[in-house]
Each structure stands twice: as structure tokens, then as C-alpha cells.
Design a protein around this motif. Structure first.
Motif, PDB file in Angstrom:
ATOM      1  N   ARG A  80       6.046  -2.053  -1.567  1.00  0.00           N
ATOM      2  CA  ARG A  80       5.849  -3.064  -0.797  1.00  0.00           C
ATOM      3  C   ARG A  80       5.698  -2.926   0.630  1.00  0.00           C
ATOM      4  O   ARG A  80       4.862  -3.220   1.514  1.00  0.00           O
ATOM      5  CB  ARG A  80       6.735  -4.456  -1.015  1.00  0.00           C
ATOM      6  CG  ARG A  80       6.423  -5.658  -0.645  1.00  0.00           C
ATOM      7  CD  ARG A  80       7.679  -6.555  -0.839  1.00  0.00           C
ATOM      8  NE  ARG A  80       7.853  -6.967  -2.208  1.00  0.00           N
ATOM      9  CZ  ARG A  80       7.652  -8.177  -2.616  1.00  0.00           C
ATOM     10  NH1 ARG A  80       7.029  -8.961  -2.124  1.00  0.00           N
ATOM     11  NH2 ARG A  80       8.018  -8.344  -4.074  1.00  0.00           N
ATOM     12  N   GLU A  81       6.651  -1.745   1.111  1.00  0.00           N
ATOM     13  CA  GLU A  81       6.745  -1.562   2.451  1.00  0.00           C
ATOM     14  C   GLU A  81       5.693  -0.826   2.844  1.00  0.00           C
ATOM     15  O   GLU A  81       4.914  -0.934   4.065  1.00  0.00           O
ATOM     16  CB  GLU A  81       8.196  -0.941   2.566  1.00  0.00           C
ATOM     17  CG  GLU A  81       8.312  -0.301   4.166  1.00  0.00           C
ATOM     18  CD  GLU A  81       8.520  -1.132   5.070  1.00  0.00           C
ATOM     19  OE1 GLU A  81       8.426  -2.282   4.830  1.00  0.00           O
ATOM     20  OE2 GLU A  81       8.090  -0.783   6.238  1.00  0.00           O
ATOM     21  N   THR A  82       5.042   0.041   2.054  1.00  0.00           N
ATOM     22  CA  THR A  82       3.875   0.748   2.458  1.00  0.00           C
ATOM     23  C   THR A  82       2.617  -0.055   2.652  1.00  0.00           C
ATOM     24  O   THR A  82       1.879   0.263   3.513  1.00  0.00           O
ATOM     25  CB  THR A  82       3.535   1.737   1.300  1.00  0.00           C
ATOM     26  OG1 THR A  82       4.527   2.583   1.052  1.00  0.00           O
ATOM     27  CG2 THR A  82       2.283   2.582   1.432  1.00  0.00           C
ATOM     28  N   ARG A  84       2.794  -3.124   3.727  1.00  0.00           N
ATOM     29  CA  ARG A  84       3.253  -3.819   4.991  1.00  0.00           C
ATOM     30  C   ARG A  84       2.482  -2.959   6.129  1.00  0.00           C
ATOM     31  O   ARG A  84       1.920  -3.318   7.033  1.00  0.00           O
ATOM     32  CB  ARG A  84       4.451  -4.083   4.938  1.00  0.00           C
ATOM     33  CG  ARG A  84       4.695  -5.409   6.124  1.00  0.00           C
ATOM     34  CD  ARG A  84       6.199  -5.473   6.217  1.00  0.00           C
ATOM     35  NE  ARG A  84       6.880  -4.398   6.827  1.00  0.00           N
ATOM     36  CZ  ARG A  84       6.790  -3.634   7.994  1.00  0.00           C
ATOM     37  NH1 ARG A  84       6.021  -4.273   8.952  1.00  0.00           N
ATOM     38  NH2 ARG A  84       7.384  -2.513   8.458  1.00  0.00           N
ATOM     39  N   ARG A  85       3.033  -1.619   6.039  1.00  0.00           N
ATOM     40  CA  ARG A  85       2.706  -0.659   7.163  1.00  0.00           C
ATOM     41  C   ARG A  85       1.223  -0.315   7.161  1.00  0.00           C
ATOM     42  O   ARG A  85       0.628  -0.212   8.308  1.00  0.00           O
ATOM     43  CB  ARG A  85       3.654   0.603   6.869  1.00  0.00           C
ATOM     44  CG  ARG A  85       5.301   0.437   7.419  1.00  0.00           C
ATOM     45  CD  ARG A  85       6.019   1.406   7.133  1.00  0.00           C
ATOM     46  NE  ARG A  85       5.726   2.390   8.019  1.00  0.00           N
ATOM     47  CZ  ARG A  85       6.179   3.712   7.903  1.00  0.00           C
ATOM     48  NH1 ARG A  85       7.214   3.884   6.929  1.00  0.00           N
ATOM     49  NH2 ARG A  85       6.116   4.606   8.950  1.00  0.00           N
TER      50      ARG A  85
END
Ligand SMILES: [Zn+2]
Length: 442
Positions: A80-82, A84-85
């Protein structure tokens, strides 16, 4: 606003590994398609997520000394963080450990059970714990798993089976009737080739004596659901399942985007599952190839994984997205290297596009008082206008065929037309300064 609807899914990524370039490519392509359809005014729903059950996760979590749920939470959050970035614009993020997913899986299983589509049988065969599946004699290579190249284990057990074999003739017919159902064509041909041999019924359960980490069968809680049967249903469960207004709106327009390593579950199991459950088939299964790094397949087992995030951070999301969409012919394998990335970014973005942007803004500032001039069109203006129309048309047609490299090439043809020096036109580098100096990627 058009009245067209576009529902696009990536695979849900298996949480046995951190995100890498292969995952990033699928997701970035999906994101570009979703953005394209939003620009066209379409009603878009773009889904991604994580696949969290099965032997593989249970074993990996045990090795890491944590519960499967804690392990899945950590890796799912990393995905999820990947995204987002990387600036991914997904509308939803489904996890197969969520109640909203389990509920729909159990409902579909119950429906199939009551319809007589599932039966209890005994199966013995060579099993790969890494793949979480049995292999037939024909598939086994030197007594080993063709994917992992590791020894197989003979297992015999009672399991529930989905009557997949009875849908073979229907599936062949459907693929022949709809030539672009599976695209590009090489993958359609691969599946038609596979379907020349008799299709087996699909084992859809795992006994809890061997595996606890899964969705219990609603009609026999001594078993959990086979991870593929569970995972594929995410495309339906994320919409709330049949009867939900979101499902009714988006499901008839569903497009799947996958890598070729998961062709068979999507091109064989999934259509049969949908047919048996009385749900309409997807519109297209869109299949891409692998990124090769040093000639090998892009996967964690090869060990030469490129850190997608690191490169996107270094060069910027837009530049990274440009490279991977311009460099790979959708459906075929392509070679990845940072050198190729830098060369393309310098040639196409810094030089061609950077030069155009620099010249255009300089001209507007120096000769038109900072305002884009309107009014009488010169022959040069008309030539540029015609080139623009052509680029819009060609790029659109290419996007519809998932030929992203051609869509971008069409736009760059327009860039070249505008950059071209013409007799009587203002000199190409009128700003005095070579814009490449300021723009180069290194
Ligand atoms: Zn295997």
C-alpha cells in the motif's frame, strides 16, 4: 462526461515477498489506463490489493516467528505504501483477510455446493508447497516443480473438487467466439493449446490438519479454501458481490490486467468459476510479459530484483512511468537496466520534450508577451494542428490496444514535428541557452 464505464483490476499481490519491479509494472500500467479513461470522462473503478492466505504465507510467517495475520499485515502495508509513493490512483484496496471478502467467497462456495458443482473426492499426486498445487506427470520437470525447480512431495488426501472439467467445451467455444477475450493473441493461443488436453476438476480445499490459514468452507469447516479459489473472487468481492449496486455498475465492464505467470488461473479456472456461479465473464484478460534483468526472469527467486521504489525516487514517478511504458511492448518480455532508463529519459524527456517546453515558453515570453497567441493560423500553425490531431487519434487507438509504446511514440512524433526547424520560422534554440544542460538525467 461519457456514459462509458471502466472497471480495471491488477492481480492481488501475494504477500510472500516485498513489492518489486514486476508488481510495480503491472500497477503503473493499470494506473495509466485508469488515468486515460478518467481523462476521457469515463466512470472508472480501479482495484488493487493483496492475496494473503495459503501454505506459503503460513510457512513464511512461521519462519519469521509471527502469526500469519501479523505477517500479512506488514507486507500488505508495504504494498500500500509503495503504491502511495508511486502516485497510484487506485479507488479501492482489497485484502483477502477482510470480512467483506470472506463473506462473498463463502457465499459463492455455498451457491456452488448447493448447485452440485462441488463434490468430495480423493486425490493423490505430486505437490509443490511453494506453488500450493499438485502437478501432473506431464508438467513435472526431472521430478521437480517446473517453477521452483525443487523436489515435489507425494500427497494423498480427501478434498473437495470443483467440476471444472464439464466447462471445457464451453470455455473453448467462448475463447474462439471472442478473439480478443485473452490478449495479446499469443496468450490466447497458449490457452487454446492447453485446452487441447482434457481439463481436470479443480481441488478447491485443503484439510485443516495440514493448513489452518485460509477461509473455512461454509459446508465443511474441517477444510479451508484453496488459495487461488479464494483469491480470484476478490475481483467480485471488492464490489460487494452480486446484488450490490457497485457490482451491478462495474462488473459488466471488468478488465483484468495480469502478468503471464498467472495466465492459467485467470484464463481457465476463473472463467469456469464465473460460469458455474452464473456470473458474466470478464471483457478482456490483458496479459503482459516479464522484465528481464541480466537475461533472467524478474522474480524474487532469481535474486536480481530491482528496487522499483528506489529508481522511481531517484528519477521521479513520471519519468519512471514513462520509461517502463515506452520500453516494453505490452505482452512481450523486455530488458531492464538503469543505463537504458537514463538513455531514454535523456533522449526523449530532457532533449525532445524538454527542448520543446523550453522553446515554447521562451517564444511565448519573448515574442507574445507571455500569452499564448490566438488568431489567424499560418501554414505552419495548420501543419502543427494536423500533426496534433494525428497524435491524438493514433495515441488513442494504441491505448485501446494496450500498445503503450506506440501511444507514446505517436505523441513523440508530434513533439518532433513541433521541434523541427522550418524555413522562415524562429531558430530552434532561440533562448540562447541549450536546455539539455539543465535537464539531463544522470
Ligand atoms: Zn512450485
Amino acid at each position: 462526461m461519457s456514459d462509458r464505464v471502466f472497471y480495471l483490476t491488477t492481480p492481488i499481490y501475494y504477500v510472500n515477498a516485498e513489492p518489486h519491479l514486476g508488481h510495480a509494472y503491472t500497477t503503473i500500467v493499470a494506473d495509466a489506463m485508469a488515468r486515460w479513461h478518467r481523462l476521457a470522462g469515463d466512470r472508472v473503478w480501479f482495484l488493487t490489493g493483496t492475496d494473503e492466505h495459503g501454505d506459503n504465507i503460513a510457512q513464511t510467517a512461521a519462519r519469521a516467528g509471527v502469526s500469519p495475520q501479523a505477517y500479512a499485515d506488514r507486507i500488505s502495508a508495504a504494498f500500500r505504501e509503495t503504491w502511495r509513493r508511486l502516485g497510484i490512483t487506485n479507488d479501492d484496496y482489497i485484502r483477502t483477510t477482510e470480512d467483506r471478502h470472506k463473506k462473498v467467497v463463502q457465499k459463492i462456495l455455498q451457491t456452488l455446493w448447493e448447485a452440485g458443482e462441488i463434490y468430495l473426492g480423493t486425490y493423490g499426486g505430486q505437490y509443490c508447497f511453494g506453488c500450493e498445487r499438485f502437478y501432473t506427470e506431464k508438467e513435472i520437470v526431472d521430478g521437480k516443480c517446473p517453477d521452483h525447480l525443487s523436489p515435489l512431495t507425494y500427497i494423498e488426501e480427501e478434498n473437495y473438487f470443483f467440476k471444472m472439467s464439464k466447462y471445457q467445451a464451453w470455455l473453448i467455444d467462448e475463447i474462439q467466439r471472442r478473439p480478443d477475450l485473452i490478449r495479446p493473441e499469443r496468450y490466447r493461443n497458449e490457452i487454446l493449446g492447453f485446452l487441447r488436453d482434457p481439463l481436470q476438476d479443480l481441488s478447491i480445499s485443503r484439510p485443516r490438519t495440514r493448513l489452518e490459514w485460509g477461509i473455512p468452507l461454509p459446508f465443511d469447516d474441517k477444510y479451508v479454501t484453496y488459495v487461488w479459489f479464494d483469491a480470484l473472487i476478490n475481483y467480485v468481492s471488492a464490489l460487494g458481490g452480486p446484488g450490490d449496486p457497485r457490482y451491478e455498475t462495474f462488473w459488466p465492464h471488468v478488465e483484468h490486467l495480469i502478468g503471464k505467470d498467472i495466465l492459467k488461473p485467470h484464463a481457465v479456472y476463473w472463467p469456469c468459476m464465473l460460469k458455474a456461479a452464473g456470473l458474466p465473464l470478464y471483457r478482456h484478460l490483458n496479459v503482459h510479459g516479464y522484465w528481464r534483468i541480466g537475461g533472467g526472469k524478474m522474480s524474487k527467486s532469481v535474486g536480481n530484483v530491482v528496487e522499483a521504489l528506489a529508481l522511481a525516487d531517484k528519477y521521479g514517478n513520471d519519468a519512471f512511468r514513462y520509461f517502463i511504458m515506452r520500453e516494453m511492448v505490452f505482452g512481450l518480455d523486455a530488458d531492464f537496466s538503469e543505463e537504458a532508463l537514463v538513455a531514454r529519459l535523456n533522449a526523449d524527456l530532457a532533449n525532445d520534450l524538454g527542448n520543446l517546453a523550453s522553446r515554447a515558453s521562451t517564444l511565448i515570453v519573448n515574442f507574445a508577451g507571455g500569452v499564448v497567441p490566438a488568431g489567424a493560423a499560418s501554414p505552419e500553425d495548420r501543419a502543427v494542428g494536423a500533426a496534433f490531431e494525428r497524435a491524438v487519434r493514433d495515441a488513442g487507438a494504441a491505448m485501446d490496444e494496450l500498445a503503450f509504446h506506440r501511444a507514446l511514440a505517436a505523441i513523440w512524433e508530434f513533439v518532433a514535428v513541433v521541434n523541427r526547424d522550418r524555413a522562415g520560422a524562429v531558430p530552434a534554440r532561440c533562448g540562447g541557452e541549450d536546455p539539455r544542460g539543465a535537464w539531463a538525467y544522470r
